[in-house]
Design a protein around this motif. Structure first.
Motif, PDB file in Angstrom:
ATOM      1  N   LEU A 169      19.071  48.808  39.155  1.00 14.31           N
ATOM      2  CA  LEU A 169      19.138  49.831  40.202  1.00 14.31           C
ATOM      3  C   LEU A 169      17.807  49.886  40.937  1.00 14.31           C
ATOM      4  CD1 LEU A 169      20.660  53.368  39.893  1.00 14.31           C
ATOM      5  CD2 LEU A 169      18.285  53.164  40.638  1.00 14.31           C
ATOM      6  N   GLU A 170      17.845  50.154  42.245  1.00 15.40           N
ATOM      7  CA  GLU A 170      16.635  50.288  43.036  1.00 15.40           C
ATOM      8  C   GLU A 170      16.619  51.658  43.694  1.00 15.40           C
ATOM      9  OE1 GLU A 170      15.000  47.080  44.924  1.00 15.40           O
ATOM     10  OE2 GLU A 170      15.564  45.753  43.280  1.00 15.40           O
ATOM     11  N   MET A 171      15.423  52.247  43.794  1.00 12.57           N
ATOM     12  CA  MET A 171      15.289  53.590  44.349  1.00 12.57           C
ATOM     13  C   MET A 171      13.901  53.763  44.944  1.00 12.57           C
ATOM     14  SD  MET A 171      14.870  55.823  40.830  1.00 12.57           S
ATOM     15  CE  MET A 171      13.314  55.783  39.919  1.00 12.57           C
ATOM     16  N   PHE A 172      13.747  54.831  45.729  1.00 19.34           N
ATOM     17  CA  PHE A 172      12.469  55.180  46.334  1.00 19.34           C
ATOM     18  C   PHE A 172      12.064  56.581  45.882  1.00 19.34           C
ATOM     19  CE2 PHE A 172      14.138  52.000  49.188  1.00 19.34           C
ATOM     20  CZ  PHE A 172      13.028  51.257  49.551  1.00 19.34           C
ATOM     21  N   ARG A 173      10.756  56.822  45.958  1.00 18.46           N
ATOM     22  CA  ARG A 173      10.233  58.143  45.640  1.00 18.46           C
ATOM     23  C   ARG A 173       8.952  58.353  46.430  1.00 18.46           C
ATOM     24  NH1 ARG A 173       8.043  60.281  39.758  1.00 18.46           N
ATOM     25  NH2 ARG A 173       8.838  62.418  39.873  1.00 18.46           N
ATOM     26  N   ASP A 174       8.797  59.532  47.045  1.00 16.49           N
ATOM     27  CA  ASP A 174       7.588  59.760  47.828  1.00 16.49           C
ATOM     28  C   ASP A 174       6.386  59.863  46.891  1.00 16.49           C
ATOM     29  OD1 ASP A 174       6.791  62.647  47.275  1.00 16.49           O
ATOM     30  OD2 ASP A 174       8.863  62.934  47.934  1.00 16.49           O
ATOM     31  N   PRO A 175       5.192  59.555  47.410  1.00 14.28           N
ATOM     32  CA  PRO A 175       3.999  59.516  46.540  1.00 14.28           C
ATOM     33  C   PRO A 175       3.701  60.823  45.837  1.00 14.28           C
ATOM     34  CG  PRO A 175       3.562  58.462  48.658  1.00 14.28           C
ATOM     35  CD  PRO A 175       4.894  59.135  48.781  1.00 14.28           C
ATOM     36  N   GLU A 176       4.178  61.938  46.374  1.00 14.75           N
ATOM     37  CA  GLU A 176       3.915  63.240  45.756  1.00 14.75           C
ATOM     38  C   GLU A 176       4.903  63.564  44.645  1.00 14.75           C
ATOM     39  OE1 GLU A 176       1.162  64.663  46.675  1.00 14.75           O
ATOM     40  OE2 GLU A 176       0.927  63.042  48.148  1.00 14.75           O
ATOM     41  N   GLY A 177       5.814  62.658  44.355  1.00 17.26           N
ATOM     42  CA  GLY A 177       6.843  62.910  43.365  1.00 17.26           C
ATOM     43  C   GLY A 177       8.110  63.371  44.049  1.00 17.26           C
ATOM     44  N   GLY A 178       8.876  64.207  43.402  1.00 22.58           N
ATOM     45  CA  GLY A 178      10.108  64.680  44.004  1.00 22.58           C
ATOM     46  C   GLY A 178      11.301  63.853  43.575  1.00 22.58           C
ATOM     47  N   GLU A 179      12.459  64.258  44.075  1.00 24.20           N
ATOM     48  CA  GLU A 179      13.713  63.636  43.676  1.00 24.20           C
ATOM     49  C   GLU A 179      13.840  62.231  44.258  1.00 24.20           C
ATOM     50  OE1 GLU A 179      18.221  64.529  44.901  1.00 24.20           O
ATOM     51  OE2 GLU A 179      17.237  66.184  43.838  1.00 24.20           O
ATOM     52  N   PRO A 180      14.142  61.223  43.428  1.00 29.04           N
ATOM     53  CA  PRO A 180      14.296  59.858  43.934  1.00 29.04           C
ATOM     54  C   PRO A 180      15.436  59.737  44.939  1.00 29.04           C
ATOM     55  CG  PRO A 180      14.010  59.853  41.556  1.00 29.04           C
ATOM     56  CD  PRO A 180      14.225  61.281  41.959  1.00 29.04           C
ATOM     57  N   VAL A 181      15.327  58.722  45.785  1.00 30.40           N
ATOM     58  CA  VAL A 181      16.351  58.405  46.778  1.00 30.40           C
ATOM     59  C   VAL A 181      16.983  57.079  46.376  1.00 30.40           C
ATOM     60  CG1 VAL A 181      16.816  57.891  49.201  1.00 30.40           C
ATOM     61  CG2 VAL A 181      15.111  59.622  48.593  1.00 30.40           C
ATOM     62  N   PHE A 182      18.291  57.086  46.189  1.00 30.35           N
ATOM     63  CA  PHE A 182      19.019  55.883  45.787  1.00 30.35           C
ATOM     64  C   PHE A 182      18.960  54.826  46.886  1.00 30.35           C
ATOM     65  CE2 PHE A 182      22.943  53.394  45.944  1.00 30.35           C
ATOM     66  CZ  PHE A 182      23.015  52.889  44.661  1.00 30.35           C
ATOM     67  N   SER A 183      18.771  53.569  46.468  1.00 30.27           N
ATOM     68  CA  SER A 183      18.811  52.447  47.401  1.00 30.27           C
ATOM     69  C   SER A 183      20.035  51.585  47.143  1.00 30.27           C
ATOM     70  CB  SER A 183      17.540  51.609  47.298  1.00 30.27           C
ATOM     71  OG  SER A 183      17.598  50.489  48.159  1.00 30.27           O
ATOM     72  N   GLU A 184      20.128  50.994  45.941  1.00 28.35           N
ATOM     73  CA  GLU A 184      21.285  50.163  45.616  1.00 28.35           C
ATOM     74  C   GLU A 184      21.357  49.918  44.113  1.00 28.35           C
ATOM     75  OE1 GLU A 184      19.808  45.712  46.568  1.00 28.35           O
ATOM     76  OE2 GLU A 184      19.845  47.057  48.303  1.00 28.35           O
ATOM     77  N   ILE A 185      22.487  49.374  43.659  1.00 30.63           N
ATOM     78  CA  ILE A 185      22.667  49.046  42.249  1.00 30.63           C
ATOM     79  C   ILE A 185      23.465  47.761  42.142  1.00 30.63           C
ATOM     80  CG2 ILE A 185      24.781  50.436  42.031  1.00 30.63           C
ATOM     81  CD1 ILE A 185      23.913  51.036  39.120  1.00 30.63           C
ATOM     82  N   ALA A 186      23.154  46.974  41.126  1.00 27.43           N
ATOM     83  CA  ALA A 186      23.882  45.725  40.870  1.00 27.43           C
ATOM     84  C   ALA A 186      24.225  45.642  39.391  1.00 27.43           C
ATOM     85  CB  ALA A 186      23.030  44.516  41.268  1.00 27.43           C
ATOM     86  N   SER A 187      25.375  45.050  39.092  1.00 24.80           N
ATOM     87  CA  SER A 187      25.786  44.870  37.692  1.00 24.80           C
ATOM     88  C   SER A 187      25.412  43.454  37.250  1.00 24.80           C
ATOM     89  CB  SER A 187      27.293  45.108  37.548  1.00 24.80           C
ATOM     90  OG  SER A 187      28.017  44.307  38.474  1.00 24.80           O
ATOM     91  N   ARG A 188      24.117  43.174  37.351  1.00 25.96           N
ATOM     92  CA  ARG A 188      23.565  41.884  36.922  1.00 25.96           C
ATOM     93  C   ARG A 188      22.111  42.106  36.535  1.00 25.96           C
ATOM     94  NH1 ARG A 188      19.018  41.295  40.336  1.00 25.96           N
ATOM     95  NH2 ARG A 188      19.607  41.786  42.470  1.00 25.96           N
ATOM     96  N   PRO A 189      21.478  41.139  35.881  1.00 27.04           N
ATOM     97  CA  PRO A 189      20.079  41.317  35.490  1.00 27.04           C
ATOM     98  C   PRO A 189      19.153  41.308  36.696  1.00 27.04           C
ATOM     99  CG  PRO A 189      21.137  39.522  34.263  1.00 27.04           C
ATOM    100  CD  PRO A 189      22.047  39.870  35.384  1.00 27.04           C
ATOM    101  N   ALA A 190      17.989  41.878  36.531  1.00 23.19           N
ATOM    102  CA  ALA A 190      16.953  41.818  37.559  1.00 23.19           C
ATOM    103  C   ALA A 190      16.569  40.369  37.806  1.00 23.19           C
ATOM    104  CB  ALA A 190      15.731  42.616  37.105  1.00 23.19           C
ATOM    105  N   GLY A 191      16.047  40.110  39.004  1.00 30.40           N
ATOM    106  CA  GLY A 191      15.614  38.768  39.346  1.00 30.40           C
ATOM    107  C   GLY A 191      14.126  38.577  39.127  1.00 30.40           C
ATOM    108  N   ALA A 192      13.605  37.538  39.775  1.00 25.36           N
ATOM    109  CA  ALA A 192      12.190  37.176  39.656  1.00 25.36           C
ATOM    110  C   ALA A 192      11.805  37.018  38.188  1.00 25.36           C
ATOM    111  CB  ALA A 192      11.309  38.186  40.369  1.00 25.36           C
ATOM    112  N   PHE A 193      10.683  37.614  37.768  1.00 25.91           N
ATOM    113  CA  PHE A 193      10.231  37.520  36.377  1.00 25.91           C
ATOM    114  C   PHE A 193      10.364  38.859  35.676  1.00 25.91           C
ATOM    115  CE2 PHE A 193       7.105  34.839  33.705  1.00 25.91           C
ATOM    116  CZ  PHE A 193       8.060  33.868  33.487  1.00 25.91           C
ATOM    117  N   ALA A 194      11.175  39.764  36.246  1.00 27.07           N
ATOM    118  CA  ALA A 194      11.372  41.067  35.609  1.00 27.07           C
ATOM    119  C   ALA A 194      11.956  40.947  34.205  1.00 27.07           C
ATOM    120  CB  ALA A 194      12.252  41.952  36.489  1.00 27.07           C
ATOM    121  N   PRO A 195      12.938  40.055  33.949  1.00 28.94           N
ATOM    122  CA  PRO A 195      13.441  39.937  32.574  1.00 28.94           C
ATOM    123  C   PRO A 195      12.361  39.547  31.572  1.00 28.94           C
ATOM    124  CG  PRO A 195      14.999  38.939  34.087  1.00 28.94           C
ATOM    125  CD  PRO A 195      13.750  39.246  34.883  1.00 28.94           C
ATOM    126  N   GLU A 196      11.443  38.672  31.984  1.00 32.12           N
ATOM    127  CA  GLU A 196      10.377  38.257  31.074  1.00 32.12           C
ATOM    128  C   GLU A 196       9.381  39.395  30.837  1.00 32.12           C
ATOM    129  OE1 GLU A 196      12.583  34.830  32.007  1.00 32.12           O
ATOM    130  OE2 GLU A 196      11.794  36.377  33.352  1.00 32.12           O
TER     131      GLU A 196
END
Length: 420
Positions: free
Chosen positions: A273-300
């Motif tokens: 899942l991906e989301m945003f949050r303003d630097p002061e904190g607060g409630e996150p804003v949803f961006s997107e979700i996938a039913s698969r593993p993260a890419g790049a080197f995140a699994p490692e």
């Protein structure tokens, strides 16, 4: 246990086979072009080839092949976004409840996933759906008046930031909408989504689930927002946020993630899942979700943090294990993340870091050379992986310092074709 696994991933296939699973591989033309390992193919219970995972015709034939074989398939899993529609179709034809065509659509179409996220209590960016990627049927000035500036234009069933761009002005938006910027050829739907730009810190959330509960869930903060990376060639990575650093964020995300999974029909499996949050904190804003593993080197990076190979956790869930055999351990460093090293300009790679130097660096826990000298790379693409690293440090400041030093110390260089 019989598992249908869509797309090629050598490490995951090795793990599933080592666990005694009967793996029925479904590979597309792209996978075959990569040259899958013949030894592993020979160990699969069956291997099926399709031109593309969006072909209902071909996938239906694969499902019938499996039904005729009498293989008692219990799970269907897709490794990338591009196999999710196909995995849902196969599972449905094989008589399985999950993944369903509905859950596949809701984790692929960015418009539908936003609607489902809102049902689960998430905020999301305001957006407008455009029916085609050709001449815009909606006036850019009207979109600006409705959604403001800047705006983000993306394909409705894209992957990451593929063919995604930011428009700072109405004229830039018009250029993006009138078809002069071609969508990536691997995308199926040519429909577009225009949404308001969400500022702040960007995060990815990775988890493995069983019966609606996470076996683990980790929140990682991107070093820089993904859309700001094009042309930068630096700070392309993320750091895992220790739970004790922000327990309230973890509690909020876990609660809303459970609710979202319930709406999506994702009781088990892996999510990113991906989301945003303003630097002061607060409630996150949803961006997107996938039913698969993260890419790049995140699994490692997750594997280093968990003390257990991330793929082993996913495989344990897929093969019906209880999770009790997973010996999660304390991380070797409080702050662990991943980083991509790439040349500052596009072209043919002429220089890469010395592998012995990487091995001797105390801040570098793991690495992978995605490309070698002589390969052509384009760092303007945010997902242009070149040299992927897992980085660790005792403090947040130490992690930032390590990233700065590593990017300064280990050189990746490329020359343009015409300069060779």
């Amino acid at each position: 246990m019989h598992i249908v696994f869509c797309k090629w991933d050598r490490p995951m296939l090795r793990i599933l086979l080592a666990r005694g699973a009967a793996v029925h591989l479904v590979l597309d033309d792209y996978d075959w072009a990569l040259g899958p390992d013949p030894e592993l193919l020979a160990r699969a219970a069956s291997v099926h080839r399709v031109g593309h995972f969006d072909s209902i015709d071909e996938l239906s034939a694969v499902a019938v092949d499996l039904l005729l074989s009498g293989a008692p398939v219990e799970k269907v899993a897709g490794f990338t976004e591009f196999s999710q529609f196909g995995a849902g179709h196969l599972a449905h034809l094989l008589g399985l409840d999950s993944p369903s065509p509905g859950s596949a659509a809701a984790t692929r179409d960015k418009r539908l996933m936003k609607l489902r996220a809102a049902e689960a209590g998430w905020r999301h960016a305001r957006f407008r759906s455009l029916p085609t990627a050709g001449p815009a049927e909606t006036d850019p000035q009207a979109l600006v008046a409705e959604l403001g500036l800047p705006l983000v234009v993306k394909p409705v069933t894209g992957m990451g930031t593929l063919s995604t761009a930011k428009a700072e002005t109405a004229d830039e938006l018009r250029t993006l909408l009138d078809g002069r910027r071609a969508l990536a050829p691997e995308l199926g739907s040519r429909q577009l989504l225009v949404e308001e730009f969400v500022a702040g810190r960007e995060y990815h959330v990775d988890a493995v689930w069983r019966d609606g509960e996470p076996w683990f869930l980790r929140i990682s903060r991107y070093l820089e927002p993904r859309l700001s990376l094009a042309g930068a060639g630096r700070r392309n990575g993320a750091v895992i946020v220790p739970r004790e650093d922000d327990p309230q964020l973890y509690a909020w995300v876990e609660e809303r993630h459970r609710a979202l999974n319930k709406v999506l029909g994702l009781g088990s499996g892996v999510t990113h899942l991906e989301m945003f949050r303003d630097p002061e904190g607060g409630e996150p804003v949803f961006s997107e979700i996938a039913s698969r593993p993260a890419g790049a080197f995140a699994p490692e990076a997750l594997s280093a943090h968990l003390g257990v190979d991330f793929r082993e956790v996913w495989a344990e869930e897929l093969t019906g294990g209880s999770g009790r055999s997973l010996a999660f351990g304390p991380p070797p460093h409080r702050y662990i993340g991943w980083l991509n090293l790439a040349p500052p300009t596009a072209g043919v790679l002429t220089e890469l870091p010395d592998e012995e130097a990487l091995r001797a660096d105390p801040a570098i826990l793991d690495w992978e050379f995605v490309h070698r000298t002589g390969d052509r790379v384009d760092p303007d693409h945010p997902s242009a992986w070149c040299v992927l690293l897992v980085v660790g440090a005792a403090t947040a400041a130490g992690f930032e310092s390590a990233v700065e030093r590593i990017e300064r110390q280990y050189r990746c260089a490329a020359v343009r074709e015409e300069e060779r």
